[in-house]
Design a protein around this motif. Structure first.
Motif, PDB file in Angstrom:
ATOM      1  N   VAL A 216     -30.013  -9.197 -14.514  1.00 20.59           N
ATOM      2  CA  VAL A 216     -29.327  -7.570 -15.491  1.00 20.59           C
ATOM      3  C   VAL A 216     -29.401  -8.097 -17.098  1.00 20.59           C
ATOM      4  N   GLY A 217     -30.552  -7.471 -17.687  1.00 23.21           N
ATOM      5  CA  GLY A 217     -30.129  -7.772 -19.212  1.00 23.21           C
ATOM      6  C   GLY A 217     -31.603  -6.956 -19.821  1.00 23.21           C
ATOM      7  N   LEU A 218     -30.957  -7.189 -21.119  1.00 21.76           N
ATOM      8  CA  LEU A 218     -32.652  -6.118 -21.857  1.00 21.76           C
ATOM      9  C   LEU A 218     -32.744  -7.139 -22.704  1.00 21.76           C
ATOM     10  N   GLY A 219     -33.274  -6.814 -23.345  1.00 23.01           N
ATOM     11  CA  GLY A 219     -34.569  -7.759 -24.387  1.00 23.01           C
ATOM     12  C   GLY A 219     -34.857  -6.516 -25.865  1.00 23.01           C
ATOM     13  N   HIS A 220     -35.324  -7.116 -26.779  1.00 25.46           N
ATOM     14  CA  HIS A 220     -35.889  -6.462 -27.989  1.00 25.46           C
ATOM     15  C   HIS A 220     -36.658  -7.458 -29.181  1.00 25.46           C
ATOM     16  N   THR A 221     -37.547  -6.279 -29.089  1.00 22.75           N
ATOM     17  CA  THR A 221     -38.064  -7.179 -30.659  1.00 22.75           C
ATOM     18  C   THR A 221     -38.599  -6.076 -31.799  1.00 22.75           C
ATOM     19  N   ARG A 222     -37.806  -6.477 -32.985  1.00 17.73           N
ATOM     20  CA  ARG A 222     -37.405  -5.788 -33.781  1.00 17.73           C
ATOM     21  C   ARG A 222     -38.565  -5.743 -34.870  1.00 17.73           C
ATOM     22  N   TRP A 223     -38.719  -4.606 -35.571  1.00 14.53           N
ATOM     23  CA  TRP A 223     -39.677  -4.500 -36.763  1.00 14.53           C
ATOM     24  C   TRP A 223     -38.219  -3.388 -37.724  1.00 14.53           C
ATOM     25  N   ALA A 224     -38.186  -3.698 -38.646  1.00 11.91           N
ATOM     26  CA  ALA A 224     -36.889  -3.459 -39.615  1.00 11.91           C
ATOM     27  C   ALA A 224     -37.260  -2.070 -40.340  1.00 11.91           C
ATOM     28  N   THR A 225     -36.258  -1.808 -40.163  1.00 15.74           N
ATOM     29  CA  THR A 225     -36.175  -0.271 -40.949  1.00 15.74           C
ATOM     30  C   THR A 225     -35.297  -0.003 -41.696  1.00 15.74           C
ATOM     31  N   HIS A 226     -33.897  -0.164 -40.936  1.00 12.10           N
ATOM     32  CA  HIS A 226     -32.750  -0.166 -41.402  1.00 12.10           C
ATOM     33  C   HIS A 226     -32.002  -1.581 -41.904  1.00 12.10           C
ATOM     34  N   GLY A 227     -32.246  -2.116 -42.943  1.00 14.45           N
ATOM     35  CA  GLY A 227     -31.928  -3.084 -43.302  1.00 14.45           C
ATOM     36  C   GLY A 227     -32.666  -4.179 -42.753  1.00 14.45           C
ATOM     37  N   ARG A 228     -32.411  -5.562 -43.800  1.00 12.84           N
ATOM     38  CA  ARG A 228     -33.353  -6.235 -43.586  1.00 12.84           C
ATOM     39  C   ARG A 228     -33.563  -7.491 -41.974  1.00 12.84           C
ATOM     40  N   PRO A 229     -34.555  -8.446 -42.319  1.00 13.72           N
ATOM     41  CA  PRO A 229     -34.814  -8.703 -41.077  1.00 13.72           C
ATOM     42  C   PRO A 229     -34.064 -10.055 -40.495  1.00 13.72           C
ATOM     43  N   THR A 230     -32.863 -10.344 -40.809  1.00 11.30           N
ATOM     44  CA  THR A 230     -32.106 -11.054 -40.279  1.00 11.30           C
ATOM     45  C   THR A 230     -31.728 -11.397 -39.203  1.00 11.30           C
ATOM     46  N   ASP A 231     -30.264 -12.213 -38.449  1.00 10.41           N
ATOM     47  CA  ASP A 231     -30.253 -12.404 -37.564  1.00 10.41           C
ATOM     48  C   ASP A 231     -29.296 -11.199 -36.847  1.00 10.41           C
ATOM     49  N   GLU A 232     -28.209 -11.076 -37.955  1.00  9.11           N
ATOM     50  CA  GLU A 232     -27.419  -9.765 -37.464  1.00  9.11           C
ATOM     51  C   GLU A 232     -28.307  -8.595 -37.462  1.00  9.11           C
ATOM     52  N   ASN A 233     -29.198  -8.054 -38.079  1.00 10.98           N
ATOM     53  CA  ASN A 233     -29.890  -6.928 -37.901  1.00 10.98           C
ATOM     54  C   ASN A 233     -30.635  -7.256 -36.850  1.00 10.98           C
ATOM     55  N   ALA A 234     -30.801  -7.915 -36.354  1.00  6.26           N
ATOM     56  CA  ALA A 234     -31.572  -8.379 -34.932  1.00  6.26           C
ATOM     57  C   ALA A 234     -31.246  -7.434 -33.342  1.00  6.26           C
ATOM     58  N   HIS A 235     -31.701  -6.747 -32.902  1.00  9.63           N
ATOM     59  CA  HIS A 235     -30.923  -6.411 -31.432  1.00  9.63           C
ATOM     60  C   HIS A 235     -31.047  -7.605 -30.595  1.00  9.63           C
ATOM     61  N   PRO A 236     -30.290  -7.158 -29.308  1.00 11.47           N
ATOM     62  CA  PRO A 236     -29.305  -6.209 -29.403  1.00 11.47           C
ATOM     63  C   PRO A 236     -28.276  -6.078 -29.816  1.00 11.47           C
ATOM     64  N   HIS A 237     -27.580  -4.414 -29.413  1.00 17.14           N
ATOM     65  CA  HIS A 237     -26.048  -4.801 -31.282  1.00 17.14           C
ATOM     66  C   HIS A 237     -25.058  -4.549 -30.324  1.00 17.14           C
ATOM     67  N   ILE A 238     -24.439  -4.736 -29.900  1.00 13.77           N
ATOM     68  CA  ILE A 238     -22.761  -4.706 -29.124  1.00 13.77           C
ATOM     69  C   ILE A 238     -21.839  -3.998 -29.718  1.00 13.77           C
ATOM     70  N   SER A 239     -21.166  -2.730 -29.169  1.00 12.90           N
ATOM     71  CA  SER A 239     -20.215  -2.448 -29.682  1.00 12.90           C
ATOM     72  C   SER A 239     -18.710  -3.194 -30.282  1.00 12.90           C
ATOM     73  N   ASP A 240     -18.356  -2.420 -30.985  1.00 12.89           N
ATOM     74  CA  ASP A 240     -17.091  -3.890 -31.842  1.00 12.89           C
ATOM     75  C   ASP A 240     -15.519  -3.149 -30.681  1.00 12.89           C
TER      76      ASP A 240
END
Ligand code: F6R
Length: 613
Positions: free
Chosen positions: A68-92
């Motif tokens: 089971v999983g999710l994948g994402h390709t990101r086109w930056a809008t909020h925040g630069r194209p960096t590893d940190e800003n790439a998706h998926p994002h994990i909750s605190d």
């Protein structure tokens, strides 16, 4: 635009997700990532760069077991194209993972709220707000589906969300507003994707999720709920498109797809920036004193971006009462006009990487000018090096010939013009408010104008065999002539030229040849200048031209007896009318190129991004 793919089934998820992400590459992106659930934990890998880069890190998926999983390709809008800003994002706290397409407009307010509740953020993205908002409601009520619906109700803007929570390792949840999301069914496998191209090699039976609906996706099943979480029934649709048609959303070319996407793109460019009767320019700290002190604006760009600049120039001079000049970046960089600290240079660039525009920007800064950029690509050189940068938010443009990027450049130009006009006290409150009202309705009016598609196609069938076509206009219509001419020549290879209509008798009129009834596209949408424009059209008509007039419902009467053909766009506030009048010109070029059998999306000798001089 960003791409989403999700999988729940019996096979290992990661290779399927990588395959789906590769099929979404055509949309353009700058980073990619995958999350899978395994033994009650979430496993995440994401990185800046291409899917191949991500695939290398996880050995083609082998290093990420789990079904089971999710994948994402990101086109930056909020925040630069960096590893940190790439998706998926994990909750605190790490419990929930989210992939997201779209823009959450009230993310700053929601972020503040979540910080006040003790949540910490790792990235600059609006998506991290979505995942933490879901986590916040989930912590409160222990019901994930309800938490997703509650979070969705608090988010303004557009979103398509795929959600995975370690407490439900075999389940994906999805919801959406304005951004598309489809769910696929193939045997016991279930798929989630931002567009069918990602999953077409696995299934052709898909459900379209509607705004606010929530889907709970498990192996062998999908449950659908309304925004109020009442169970609903949905029927799958069978898709016949091949992969190439699917990438283009069923259109024959990216160009026509992107033309049709313009209402949505312009809405994005305007929506989050016009609120409660004010313009908010993404929090840019342009000092009011500087705006008041500006003595001259230079708009510097190349090609179509430059022609969007010509519209901006006319509006800046008329509405903001500031002197503005448009210069090709290739001219500006070697022929620097006088520049000082009262000069504002506006660089317009879709890619943000055009060599001449970069060089011009650097020259301008070196000589003391402040540079504001209008750019489509976050983190691009021009966006990063300019003093202030405004995103056009067109999304990735794939066709080499620019359409939706141009339209969003116009839209950002309108905002900037009104912002500067207000700051300089050049516009009264009533006019300012009326202009903002007109801007709010603009995407709807563009949508209406797209109905001219059939008429444009018919006109193209009447003009496609011409050897030469001329475009004429006055004021803003002249600015449009430049872009109408550019679109036609670059994709149809017909020789064409644009002229200020008043200049005809100083030379160009010699080109009108009665033996071939040289076609002249007379852009005559400006009611203030219609009499002048009508007499220019008569000048060419009497010398044998065949006149195709682009008019509005308000100007058509003046052109009816002169024109051989007319196409009528809705009447609109003068300053913003270019956004409507450009539509038939783009379509005219498209259908002419189609009839001539041209390679529309990749015209000969042209590149999407011109990174060399
Ligand atoms: C024409 C077109 C080009 C670009 C020009 C500038 O349809 O797309 O004329 O406008 O090459 O490119 P950017 O905007 O990336 O700086």
């Amino acid at each position: 635009m960003c791409g989403i793919v999700g999988y729940v089934g019996d096979e290992q998820a990661a290779p399927i997700l990588l395959d789906g992400l590769r099929r979404l590459e055509y949309r353009g992106y700058d980073s990619a990532g995958i999350v899978v659930s395994l033994e009650g934990k979430l496993w995440l890998t994401k990185s800046r760069g291409y899917v191949n880069n991500l695939a290398g890190i996880i050995d083609g998926g082998a290093k990420m077991p789990g079904t089971v999983g999710l994948g994402h390709t990101r086109w930056a809008t909020h925040g630069r194209p960096t590893d940190e800003n790439a998706h998926p994002h994990i909750s605190d706290g790490g419990k929930i993972a989210v992939v997201h397409n779209g823009i959450i407009e009230n993310y700053a307010k929601l972020r503040e709220f979540l910080i006040s509740k003790g949540y910490h953020f790792q990235s600059e993205t609006d998506t991290e707000v979505a995942v933490n908002l879901i986590a916040y409601f989930y912590a409160e009520n222990g019901d994930l589906k309800l938490a997703v619906a509650q979070a969705a109700r608090r988010m303004e803007g557009s979103y398509a969300l795929g959600i995975l929570c370690e407490d439900f390792p075999d389940t994906l949840i999805a919801t959406k507003k304005e951004s598309p999301l489809v769910l696929g069914v193939g045997g016991t496998a279930r798929y989630l994707a931002s567009d069918v191209a990602a999953i077409l090699s696995y299934t052709r039976d898909v459900y379209n999720l509607r705004d606010d609906e929530v889907a709970v996706i498990t192996r062998g099943g999908i449950e659908f709920f309304s925004g109020e979480l009442d169970p609903i029934e949905k029927t799958p649709q069978h898709i016949d498109w091949d992969v190439s048609a699917a990438e283009k959303g069923g259109y024959e070319h990216f160009m026509i797809k992107e033309i049709m996407e313009q209402p949505e793109a312009v809405r994005r460019a305007l929506k989050s920036r016009v609120r409660d009767g004010e313009i908010y320019l993404d929090g840019l700290d342009i000092p009011a004193d500087f705006i008041k002190s500006v003595s001259k604006v230079y708009i510097v760009a190349c090609g179509t971006a430059d022609f969007a600049g010509v519209v901006m120039k006319y509006n800046l001079e008329r509405l903001a009462r500031v002197a503005a000049e448009v210069m090709f970046a290739s001219e500006f960089r070697y022929n620097l006009p006088p520049i000082d600290e009262t000069t504002l240079v506006i660089c317009i660039s879709q890619s943000g990487t055009t060599a001449d525009t970069i060089a011009a920007m650097r020259e301008a800064k070196k000589h003391g000018a402040r540079v504001l950029s209008v750019v489509n690509v976050v983190g691009s050189v021009i966006a990063e090096e300019s003093d202030w940068s405004l995103l056009t938010l067109a999304g990735p443009e794939i066709c080499v010939a620019s359409t939706k990027a141009y339209s969003t450049q116009l839209a950002v130009g309108y905002l900037l013009t009104l912002f500067i006009a207000k700051a300089r006290g050049a516009i009264d409150d009533g006019k300012y408010r009326a202009a903002l009202d007109a801007l709010e309705s603009l995407p709807g009016a563009i949508d209406e104008t797209l109905k001219l598609r059939e008429k444009a196609q018919y006109l193209a069938s009447r003009y496609f065999s011409a050897n030469d076509i001329y475009f004429i206009g006055r004021g803003l219509d002249y600015a449009l002539s430049l872009e109408g001419d550019q679109k036609l020549k670059e994709i149809s290879y017909i020789h064409s030229e644009a002229y200020a209509a008043g200049e005809l008798k100083h030379g160009p009129i010699a080109l009108i040849d009665s033996a071939v009834n040289t076609p002249v596209v007379a852009i005559a949408t400006n009611a203030r200048l219609i009499d002048k424009m009508a007499s220019s059209a008569v000048e060419v008509k009497t010398r044998g031209a065949r006149v195709l007039a682009v008019v509005t419902s308000a100007t058509q009467d003046a052109m009816r007896d002169i024109a051989d053909d007319m196409i009528v766009v809705p009447d609109y506030a003068e300053a913003f009318l270019p956004s409507l009048a450009i539509i038939p010109l783009q379509m005219f070029a498209y259908y002419i190129a189609l009839q001539r059998g041209c390679e529309i999306d990749k015209p000969r000798n042209l590149a999407k991004s011109v990174t060399v001089e």
